[in-house]
Scaffold this motif. Structure first.
Motif, PDB file in Angstrom:
ATOM      1  N   SER A  49      -7.521  15.593   0.729  1.00 23.13           N
ATOM      2  CA  SER A  49      -8.269  14.604  -0.061  1.00 23.13           C
ATOM      3  C   SER A  49      -8.370  13.283   0.685  1.00 23.13           C
ATOM      4  O   SER A  49      -9.427  12.646   0.699  1.00 23.13           O
ATOM      5  CB  SER A  49      -7.601  14.374  -1.409  1.00 23.13           C
ATOM      6  OG  SER A  49      -7.521  15.557  -2.145  1.00 23.13           O
ATOM      7  N   THR A  50      -7.280  12.863   1.314  1.00 22.22           N
ATOM      8  CA  THR A  50      -7.291  11.611   2.065  1.00 22.22           C
ATOM      9  C   THR A  50      -8.251  11.697   3.243  1.00 22.22           C
ATOM     10  O   THR A  50      -9.042  10.769   3.475  1.00 22.22           O
ATOM     11  CB  THR A  50      -5.868  11.277   2.556  1.00 22.22           C
ATOM     12  OG1 THR A  50      -4.997  11.185   1.432  1.00 22.22           O
ATOM     13  CG2 THR A  50      -5.841   9.969   3.326  1.00 22.22           C
ATOM     14  N   LEU A  51      -8.206  12.783   3.981  1.00 25.00           N
ATOM     15  CA  LEU A  51      -9.124  12.948   5.115  1.00 25.00           C
ATOM     16  C   LEU A  51     -10.579  12.966   4.657  1.00 25.00           C
ATOM     17  O   LEU A  51     -11.443  12.355   5.295  1.00 25.00           O
ATOM     18  CB  LEU A  51      -8.798  14.224   5.877  1.00 25.00           C
ATOM     19  CG  LEU A  51      -7.547  14.167   6.749  1.00 25.00           C
ATOM     20  CD1 LEU A  51      -7.247  15.541   7.336  1.00 25.00           C
ATOM     21  CD2 LEU A  51      -7.711  13.143   7.856  1.00 25.00           C
TER      22      LEU A  51
ATOM     23  N   LEU B 122     -11.850  11.542   1.967  1.00 24.58           N
ATOM     24  CA  LEU B 122     -12.218  10.177   1.586  1.00 24.58           C
ATOM     25  C   LEU B 122     -12.456   9.292   2.808  1.00 24.58           C
ATOM     26  O   LEU B 122     -13.392   8.487   2.830  1.00 24.58           O
ATOM     27  CB  LEU B 122     -11.142   9.562   0.695  1.00 24.58           C
ATOM     28  CG  LEU B 122     -11.142  10.026  -0.740  1.00 24.58           C
ATOM     29  CD1 LEU B 122      -9.873   9.566  -1.449  1.00 24.58           C
ATOM     30  CD2 LEU B 122     -12.369   9.480  -1.471  1.00 24.58           C
ATOM     31  N   ILE B 123     -11.605   9.431   3.823  1.00 23.85           N
ATOM     32  CA  ILE B 123     -11.789   8.635   5.041  1.00 23.85           C
ATOM     33  C   ILE B 123     -13.124   8.953   5.692  1.00 23.85           C
ATOM     34  O   ILE B 123     -13.874   8.050   6.089  1.00 23.85           O
ATOM     35  CB  ILE B 123     -10.617   8.886   6.018  1.00 23.85           C
ATOM     36  CG1 ILE B 123      -9.345   8.239   5.471  1.00 23.85           C
ATOM     37  CG2 ILE B 123     -10.942   8.364   7.416  1.00 23.85           C
ATOM     38  CD1 ILE B 123      -8.091   8.607   6.243  1.00 23.85           C
TER      39      ILE B 123
ATOM     40  N   PHE C 134      -3.088  16.372  -0.979  1.00 23.17           N
ATOM     41  CA  PHE C 134      -3.149  14.940  -0.697  1.00 23.17           C
ATOM     42  C   PHE C 134      -3.740  14.687   0.683  1.00 23.17           C
ATOM     43  O   PHE C 134      -4.611  13.828   0.852  1.00 23.17           O
ATOM     44  CB  PHE C 134      -1.752  14.310  -0.797  1.00 23.17           C
ATOM     45  CG  PHE C 134      -1.715  12.866  -0.397  1.00 23.17           C
ATOM     46  CD1 PHE C 134      -2.102  11.892  -1.297  1.00 23.17           C
ATOM     47  CD2 PHE C 134      -1.291  12.498   0.858  1.00 23.17           C
ATOM     48  CE1 PHE C 134      -2.079  10.555  -0.931  1.00 23.17           C
ATOM     49  CE2 PHE C 134      -1.260  11.172   1.233  1.00 23.17           C
ATOM     50  CZ  PHE C 134      -1.645  10.195   0.337  1.00 23.17           C
ATOM     51  N   GLY C 135      -3.282  15.427   1.681  1.00 23.92           N
ATOM     52  CA  GLY C 135      -3.781  15.237   3.033  1.00 23.92           C
ATOM     53  C   GLY C 135      -5.267  15.539   3.165  1.00 23.92           C
ATOM     54  O   GLY C 135      -6.014  14.766   3.763  1.00 23.92           O
TER      55      GLY C 135
ATOM     56  N   PRO D 154       1.248   4.468  -4.527  1.00 22.56           N
ATOM     57  CA  PRO D 154       1.192   5.856  -4.996  1.00 22.56           C
ATOM     58  C   PRO D 154       2.423   6.303  -5.782  1.00 22.56           C
ATOM     59  O   PRO D 154       2.424   7.380  -6.370  1.00 22.56           O
ATOM     60  CB  PRO D 154       1.078   6.682  -3.717  1.00 22.56           C
ATOM     61  CG  PRO D 154       0.728   5.747  -2.637  1.00 22.56           C
ATOM     62  CD  PRO D 154       1.224   4.407  -3.059  1.00 22.56           C
TER      63      PRO D 154
ATOM     64  N   ARG E 188       0.820  -1.221   0.000  1.00 22.75           N
ATOM     65  CA  ARG E 188       0.000   0.000   0.000  1.00 22.75           C
ATOM     66  C   ARG E 188       0.848   1.263   0.000  1.00 22.75           C
ATOM     67  O   ARG E 188       0.414   2.307  -0.453  1.00 22.75           O
ATOM     68  CB  ARG E 188      -0.961  -0.002   1.175  1.00 22.75           C
ATOM     69  CG  ARG E 188      -0.290   0.139   2.529  1.00 22.75           C
ATOM     70  CD  ARG E 188      -1.305   0.007   3.665  1.00 22.75           C
ATOM     71  NE  ARG E 188      -0.686   0.184   4.942  1.00 22.75           N
ATOM     72  CZ  ARG E 188      -0.037  -0.766   5.611  1.00 22.75           C
ATOM     73  NH1 ARG E 188       0.075  -1.961   5.091  1.00 22.75           N
ATOM     74  NH2 ARG E 188       0.487  -0.516   6.793  1.00 22.75           N
TER      75      ARG E 188
END
Length: 85
Positions: free
Chosen positions: A72-74, A76-77, A69-70, A24, A20
Protein backbone atom coordinates in the motif's frame (compact mmCIF):
# COMPACT_ATOMS: atom_id res chain seq x y z
CA UNK A 1 -1.14 6.65 29.89
CA UNK A 2 0.06 9.13 32.48
CA UNK A 3 3.62 7.83 32.25
CA UNK A 4 3.58 7.88 28.44
CA UNK A 5 2.15 11.40 28.39
CA UNK A 6 4.71 12.63 30.89
CA UNK A 7 7.59 11.10 28.92
CA UNK A 8 6.29 12.59 25.68
CA UNK A 9 5.98 15.99 27.35
CA UNK A 10 9.55 16.00 28.62
CA UNK A 11 10.97 14.66 25.35
CA UNK A 12 8.66 16.70 23.09
CA UNK A 13 11.53 18.29 21.15
CA UNK A 14 12.98 14.91 20.18
CA UNK A 15 9.54 13.44 19.47
CA UNK A 16 8.32 16.38 17.38
CA UNK A 17 11.22 15.90 14.94
CA UNK A 18 10.14 12.29 14.37
CA UNK A 19 6.37 12.52 14.82
CA UNK A 20 5.79 10.78 11.48
CA UNK A 21 6.98 7.55 13.09
CA UNK A 22 4.52 7.89 15.98
CA UNK A 23 1.42 8.65 13.89
CA UNK A 24 0.73 5.02 12.83
CA UNK A 25 0.75 3.73 16.43
CA UNK A 26 -2.90 4.44 17.37
CA UNK A 27 -4.35 2.65 14.31
CA UNK A 28 -2.02 -0.28 14.95
CA UNK A 29 -3.29 -0.55 18.51
CA UNK A 30 -6.87 -0.55 17.23
CA UNK A 31 -5.93 -3.25 14.70
CA UNK A 32 -4.37 -5.34 17.49
CA UNK A 33 -7.53 -4.91 19.56
CA UNK A 34 -9.69 -6.11 16.66
CA UNK A 35 -7.29 -9.01 15.96
CA UNK A 36 -7.42 -10.24 19.56
CA UNK A 37 -11.21 -10.11 19.76
CA UNK A 38 -11.54 -11.84 16.38
CA UNK A 39 -9.10 -14.53 17.50
CA UNK A 40 -11.07 -15.15 20.69
CA UNK A 41 -14.29 -15.22 18.66
CA UNK A 42 -12.79 -17.71 16.20
CA UNK A 43 -11.63 -20.03 19.01
CA UNK A 44 -14.93 -19.78 20.96
CA UNK A 45 -13.66 -17.46 23.68
CA UNK A 46 -10.47 -19.38 24.42
CA UNK A 47 -6.87 -19.15 23.41
CA UNK A 48 -5.81 -21.48 20.61
CA UNK A 49 -4.38 -24.90 21.47
CA UNK A 50 -1.14 -23.68 23.05
CA UNK A 51 1.55 -21.05 23.11
CA UNK A 52 2.95 -22.16 19.75
CA UNK A 53 -0.45 -21.91 18.02
CA UNK A 54 -1.04 -18.48 19.51
CA UNK A 55 2.43 -17.38 18.41
CA UNK A 56 1.79 -18.65 14.87
CA UNK A 57 -1.48 -16.70 14.74
CA UNK A 58 0.33 -13.52 15.77
CA UNK A 59 3.25 -14.09 13.40
CA UNK A 60 0.97 -14.81 10.43
CA UNK A 61 -1.11 -11.74 11.17
CA UNK A 62 1.96 -9.52 11.54
CA UNK A 63 3.52 -10.85 8.34
CA UNK A 64 0.36 -10.38 6.29
CA UNK A 65 -0.15 -6.89 7.74
CA UNK A 66 3.46 -5.93 6.99
CA UNK A 67 3.14 -7.07 3.37
CA UNK A 68 -0.14 -5.20 2.89
CA UNK A 69 1.36 -2.09 4.53
CA UNK A 70 4.44 -2.25 2.32
CA UNK A 71 2.50 -2.74 -0.90
CA UNK A 72 0.00 0.00 0.00
CA UNK A 73 2.82 2.40 0.84
CA UNK A 74 4.64 1.70 -2.42
CA UNK A 75 1.41 2.14 -4.41
CA UNK A 76 0.72 5.48 -2.71
CA UNK A 77 4.28 6.68 -3.34
CA UNK A 78 4.06 5.79 -7.04
CA UNK A 79 0.59 7.33 -7.45
CA UNK A 80 1.52 10.55 -5.65
CA UNK A 81 4.80 10.77 -7.57
CA UNK A 82 2.99 10.57 -10.92
CA UNK A 83 0.25 12.99 -9.84
CA UNK A 84 2.79 15.60 -8.73
CA UNK A 85 4.52 15.65 -12.12
Amino acid sequence: MLLAGTLLYFFRDEVSNNVRFFMPIPPLIVAAYIFVFNMYNYYDGKLPGGAWTTSKEIIYSAAISAVVFGISTLMLIVIIHFLKR
